[in-house]
Write a protein that holds these residues in place. Structure first.
Motif, mmCIF file in Angstrom:
data_model
loop_
_atom_site.group_PDB
_atom_site.id
_atom_site.type_symbol
_atom_site.label_atom_id
_atom_site.label_comp_id
_atom_site.label_asym_id
_atom_site.label_seq_id
_atom_site.Cartn_x
_atom_site.Cartn_y
_atom_site.Cartn_z
ATOM 1 N N PRO A 1 -18.208 16.628 6.762
ATOM 2 C CA PRO A 1 -18.278 18.081 6.637
ATOM 3 C C PRO A 1 -17.204 18.824 7.419
ATOM 4 O O PRO A 1 -16.722 18.364 8.458
ATOM 5 N N SER A 2 -16.859 19.989 6.897
ATOM 6 C CA SER A 2 -15.843 20.833 7.524
ATOM 7 C C SER A 2 -16.417 21.642 8.668
ATOM 8 O O SER A 2 -15.666 22.276 9.422
ATOM 9 N N GLU A 3 -17.746 21.636 8.824
ATOM 10 C CA GLU A 3 -18.393 22.393 9.889
ATOM 11 C C GLU A 3 -19.709 21.732 10.250
ATOM 12 O O GLU A 3 -20.263 20.947 9.471
ATOM 13 N N SER A 4 -20.194 22.040 11.431
ATOM 14 C CA SER A 4 -21.479 21.507 11.867
ATOM 15 C C SER A 4 -22.200 22.553 12.715
ATOM 16 O O SER A 4 -21.577 23.117 13.623
ATOM 17 N N PRO A 5 -23.444 22.852 12.433
ATOM 18 C CA PRO A 5 -24.255 22.271 11.376
ATOM 19 C C PRO A 5 -23.844 22.762 9.998
ATOM 20 O O PRO A 5 -23.105 23.733 9.872
ATOM 21 N N GLN A 6 -24.342 22.081 8.964
ATOM 22 C CA GLN A 6 -24.022 22.441 7.597
ATOM 23 C C GLN A 6 -25.113 23.373 7.036
ATOM 24 O O GLN A 6 -26.287 23.222 7.355
ATOM 25 N N SER A 7 -24.678 24.304 6.206
ATOM 26 C CA SER A 7 -25.603 25.220 5.542
ATOM 27 C C SER A 7 -25.348 25.177 4.043
ATOM 28 O O SER A 7 -24.505 24.409 3.564
#
Length: 319
Positions: A131-137
């Motif tokens: 993923p490109s970010e954490s956390p994922q939405s």
């Protein structure tokens, strides 16, 4: 007037059995689609079972047209990421194409009977890949890194397409969720069952792959609760279902040994390079804010209690 009717695919698995129990308790007439000879030890006797194969689109569509259910839950899948590398064609057919065919079947039922049919697609955090970010939405870009995630991403996107077409369709982006009913084919149950065997003096070591992979581990009945809430919400949507806390596979191993009362366990764990995946997301952790706000959903069990329940069950099986 007859009560509500639900149709579940993949009902013989962990989630399917909990879902069937929940729906029956709610007074719903439950029908399931199961493969011939498929074990279903936890599936309640009150479930009406239909033998079939989800990839047989014509037969499944005819069955759905005959049943005209009010709720459709698609839990059927080739659920092993490792197996998806071994047979990507079959993975694409079941996890992608068959899911879309079931969406179309549900849409046809809604049109023919001029009624709302709530469709719940069980998706996976694997759609986010690395993923490109954490956390994922729900807004996190999809970038799967294995055939399983790619097929699930296709079904996830098509759920949105059918929602725009007027179907009450929800895609549940489920993060790892466990229970004593988890199949030993999954690493979490492999851990707890082998740790129990070691504690009972019936095994010497546990052989695993990537110990550093981090996952967001939840309690399976909680995730089933989210599915039902989504089906009965005013409108369909995409929902990340997660705890918001991640733990490594190593953390899971340590917690299991601790629960089993084994202190000097490090030398009992061996990493086999053959069990390492070609690509493996390093950290999947979900943001379930939308589900909390729109569905009133929240997890009920935290990581230590989940491991505890699984280990205790496996210790009892060893006795």
């Amino acid at each position: 007037m007859p009560g509500p009717r639900a149709f579940i695919t993949g009902a013989s698995g962990q989630d399917g059995s909990y879902l069937a129990e929940r729906l029956l308790a709610d007074g719903v007439e439950v029908h399931s689609l199961t493969l011939s000879g498929e074990p279903a030890e936890f599936l309640p006797a009150d479930v009406v079972r239909h033998q079939g194969d989800l990839t047989d689109v014509a037969a499944t569509r005819a069955l759905l047209a005959d049943l005209a259910p009010d709720e459709v839950y698609n839990l059927a899948a080739l659920s092993s990421v490792a197996a998806s590398w071994e047979d990507p064609d079959l993975n694409a057919s079941i996890n992608g194409g068959a899911a879309v065919a079931l969406l179309e079947s549900a849409w046809q039922v809604a049109q023919v009977h001029d009624k709302q049919v709530a469709f719940v697609q069980c998706s996976s955090a694997e759609i986010f890949g690395e993923p490109s970010e954490s956390p994922q939405s729900e807004a996190t870009p999809l970038r799967p890194v294995n055939p399983y995630g790619a097929a699930k991403a296709y079904a996830h996107l098509m759920t949105g397409v059918y929602r725009s077409r007027g179907l009450h369709a929800s895609s549940m982006v489920l993060y790892n969720h466990e229970s004593p009913r988890r199949s030993p084919r999954f690493v979490t149950r492999k851990i707890t069952s082998t740790v129990a065997a070691i504690a009972a003096g019936k095994a010497e070591e546990i052989v695993l792959g990537n110990l550093d992979a981090r996952r967001d581990f939840g309690w399976a009945p909680d995730y089933v609760d989210a599915m039902v809430r989504a089906a009965r919400h005013g409108q369909g949507n995409d929902y990340v279902i997660a705890t918001g806390v991640s733990h490594s596979v190593r953390d899971f191993v340590a917690a299991a040994f601790t629960q089993a009362g084994v202190s000097d366990w490090e030398d009992r764990v061996r990493v086999d390079p053959a069990l390492l995946r070609p690509t493996d997301p390093t950290d999947l952790r979900g943001d379930a804010s939308r589900a909390r706000t729109e569905l009133g959903w929240a997890p009920t069990l935290e990581f230590p209690e989940i491991v505890k329940q699984m280990v205790e069950t496996d210790l009892e099986l060893q006795s």
